[in-house]
Design a protein around this motif. Structure first.
Motif, short mmCIF file in Angstrom:
data_model
loop_
_atom_site.label_atom_id
_atom_site.label_comp_id
_atom_site.label_asym_id
_atom_site.label_seq_id
_atom_site.Cartn_x
_atom_site.Cartn_y
_atom_site.Cartn_z
N LEU A 136 -3.52 10.74 -3.86
CA LEU A 136 -2.15 10.28 -3.96
C LEU A 136 -1.52 10.09 -2.58
N ALA A 137 -1.84 10.99 -1.66
CA ALA A 137 -1.31 10.86 -0.30
C ALA A 137 -1.68 9.51 0.30
N VAL A 138 -2.95 9.13 0.17
CA VAL A 138 -3.40 7.85 0.72
C VAL A 138 -2.85 6.68 -0.10
N LEU A 139 -2.84 6.81 -1.42
CA LEU A 139 -2.33 5.72 -2.26
C LEU A 139 -0.91 5.34 -1.89
N PHE A 140 -0.01 6.34 -1.80
CA PHE A 140 1.38 6.04 -1.50
C PHE A 140 1.54 5.40 -0.13
N SER A 141 0.81 5.92 0.84
CA SER A 141 0.91 5.37 2.19
C SER A 141 0.33 3.97 2.25
N LEU A 142 -0.82 3.78 1.64
CA LEU A 142 -1.52 2.50 1.67
C LEU A 142 -0.67 1.39 1.05
N VAL A 143 -0.12 1.66 -0.14
CA VAL A 143 0.65 0.64 -0.84
C VAL A 143 2.01 0.43 -0.18
N ASP A 144 2.68 1.52 0.21
CA ASP A 144 3.97 1.37 0.87
C ASP A 144 3.85 0.57 2.17
N ARG A 145 2.87 0.91 2.98
CA ARG A 145 2.68 0.17 4.23
C ARG A 145 2.33 -1.29 3.96
N GLY A 146 1.48 -1.52 2.98
CA GLY A 146 1.09 -2.88 2.66
C GLY A 146 2.27 -3.72 2.21
N LEU A 147 3.14 -3.14 1.39
CA LEU A 147 4.28 -3.87 0.85
C LEU A 147 5.40 -4.05 1.86
N ASN A 148 5.54 -3.08 2.76
CA ASN A 148 6.71 -3.04 3.62
C ASN A 148 6.41 -3.23 5.11
N GLY A 149 5.25 -3.82 5.42
CA GLY A 149 4.97 -4.21 6.80
C GLY A 149 4.44 -3.13 7.71
N GLY A 150 3.87 -2.07 7.15
CA GLY A 150 3.29 -1.04 7.99
C GLY A 150 1.86 -1.37 8.38
N ASP A 151 1.28 -0.52 9.22
CA ASP A 151 -0.08 -0.73 9.71
C ASP A 151 -1.11 -0.27 8.69
N VAL A 152 -1.97 -1.17 8.28
CA VAL A 152 -3.10 -0.88 7.38
C VAL A 152 -4.33 -1.58 7.92
N GLY A 153 -5.36 -0.82 8.24
CA GLY A 153 -6.60 -1.40 8.74
C GLY A 153 -6.45 -2.10 10.08
N THR A 154 -5.48 -1.69 10.87
CA THR A 154 -5.24 -2.34 12.16
C THR A 154 -6.26 -1.95 13.22
N THR A 155 -6.86 -0.76 13.06
CA THR A 155 -7.93 -0.31 13.98
C THR A 155 -9.10 0.13 13.12
N PRO A 156 -9.80 -0.83 12.50
CA PRO A 156 -10.80 -0.48 11.49
C PRO A 156 -11.93 0.39 12.02
N ASP A 157 -12.29 1.36 11.20
CA ASP A 157 -13.42 2.25 11.47
C ASP A 157 -14.71 1.43 11.46
N PRO A 185 -6.35 -3.85 2.01
CA PRO A 185 -5.68 -4.42 0.84
C PRO A 185 -4.67 -5.49 1.23
N GLN A 186 -4.62 -6.55 0.45
CA GLN A 186 -3.68 -7.64 0.70
C GLN A 186 -2.46 -7.47 -0.21
N LEU A 187 -1.48 -6.74 0.31
CA LEU A 187 -0.29 -6.41 -0.48
C LEU A 187 1.00 -6.86 0.17
N ASP A 188 0.92 -7.62 1.25
CA ASP A 188 2.13 -8.07 1.93
C ASP A 188 2.88 -9.07 1.06
N PRO A 189 4.19 -9.16 1.21
CA PRO A 189 4.99 -10.05 0.35
C PRO A 189 4.52 -11.50 0.37
N ARG A 190 4.10 -12.00 1.52
CA ARG A 190 3.66 -13.40 1.59
C ARG A 190 2.47 -13.63 0.66
N THR A 191 1.50 -12.71 0.68
CA THR A 191 0.34 -12.86 -0.20
C THR A 191 0.73 -12.71 -1.66
#
Length: 293
Positions: free
Chosen positions: A116-137, A239-245
């Motif tokens: 849940l910790a990752v889910l909330f962060s992942l989706v919130d950042r994706g929807l609201n312009g946060g960093d997701v996968g910006t420095t990929p492992d 994940p592609q969750l930004d508003p434009r997509t």
């Protein structure tokens, strides 16, 4: 979005029933959390799309490693300055059978905590312009499948008090927890679950209150937030969750705004301290999972 509306597992059918089964299989826990049930009730098409976007993140060895480190980061910080309680059935006024059920249900919450910790962060950042996968492992673990053994088949499906129905014996503890976390009118699932065993909850709250209110717990929360942020920024599957997509695939502005608000609220507020507390409650009955140290 009407967050009082939910689609429960018993009412799900067709693809919705299949998606719930997939969530439980992927999260390795016999539970479909409230966030999924209310999103399904309000914006089912978005949930179907979003789950397809985020699911690969939870199927990697990198996430398996994170899930162990997340639990350990919280518990290790608290163990440094506190003696964490551990109970046997008689300590909390339960029969062995009742204690076994409590243990199994707390195991499930321990499993879902890092997810849940990752889910909330992942989706919130994706929807609201946060960093997701910006420095990929770039390590092998970033794309290696999650081991079959970790967390699989070790929890029990939680049962819960009906919303608004609190036993008198549990009221004092739940009032204290409500004040500590800063809940609104509704109790989160973990405390509706634990309220079924008032003698355990009363004992646990009395023993854990000074720990939860300590600087050590705040430090544990801060360290777990930092760990979570680093993981989300390093995911190999973005994940592609930004508003434009979302607009491009057909979602309306109303839907986008509704899910932005929902996941933003769940990536902060009371949930910030509820999720890191789950491994702590699990540890009181020996239900915590694998540790890295």
């Amino acid at each position: 979005m009407d967050t009082t509306k939910q689609v429960y597992e018993s009412a799900a059918s067709g693809w919705q029933r299949g998606l719930y089964a997939d969530i439980k299989h992927t999260f390795r826990a016999p539970l479909v959390n409230w966030i999924f049930r209310t999103t399904m009730a309000n914006e089912p098409a978005f949930l179907r799309y979003a789950w397809g976007q985020v699911k690969p993140v939870f199927e990697t060895e990198a996430f398996a490693t994170f899930s162990v480190r997340y639990r350990d980061t919280i518990l290790a910080e608290l163990e440094t300055g506190h003696e964490l309680p551990g109970y046997e059935p008689a300590d909390v006024g339960l029969t062995p059978a009742e204690f076994r059920e409590l243990n199994g249900q707390l195991t499930t919450f321990d499993i879902v905590s890092p997810r849940l910790a990752v889910l909330f962060s992942l989706v919130d950042r994706g929807l609201n312009g946060g960093d997701v996968g910006t420095t990929p492992d770039t390590s092998e673990a970033a794309c290696t499948p999650f081991s079959d053994s970790l967390d699989r088949n070790r929890g029990l499906a939680p049962t819960m008090l009906p919303q608004g129905h609190v036993p008198d014996e549990a009221q004092q503890a739940l009032d204290g927890l409500t004040q500590f976390h800063g809940f609104g009118e509704s109790l989160p699932s973990i405390y509706r679950c634990l309220g079924q065993w008032p003698s355990y909850l009363d004992t646990a709250w009395r023993d854990l209150k000074p720990i939860l209110e300590s600087d050590a717990f705040e430090q544990a929360v801060a360290e777990s937030e930092s760990l979570k942020g680093a993981f989300v920024e390093a995911v190999a599957f973005r994940p592609q969750l930004d508003p434009r997509t979302l607009r491009a695939v057909g979602f309306s502005e109303t839907t986008i705004a509704a899910v932005q608000d929902l996941f933003s609220s769940f990536n902060g507020g009371a949930v910030r301290t509820v999720i890191p507390a789950l491994p702590l409650f699990a540890k009181t009955v020996g239900a915590e999972g694998k540790r890295s140290r």
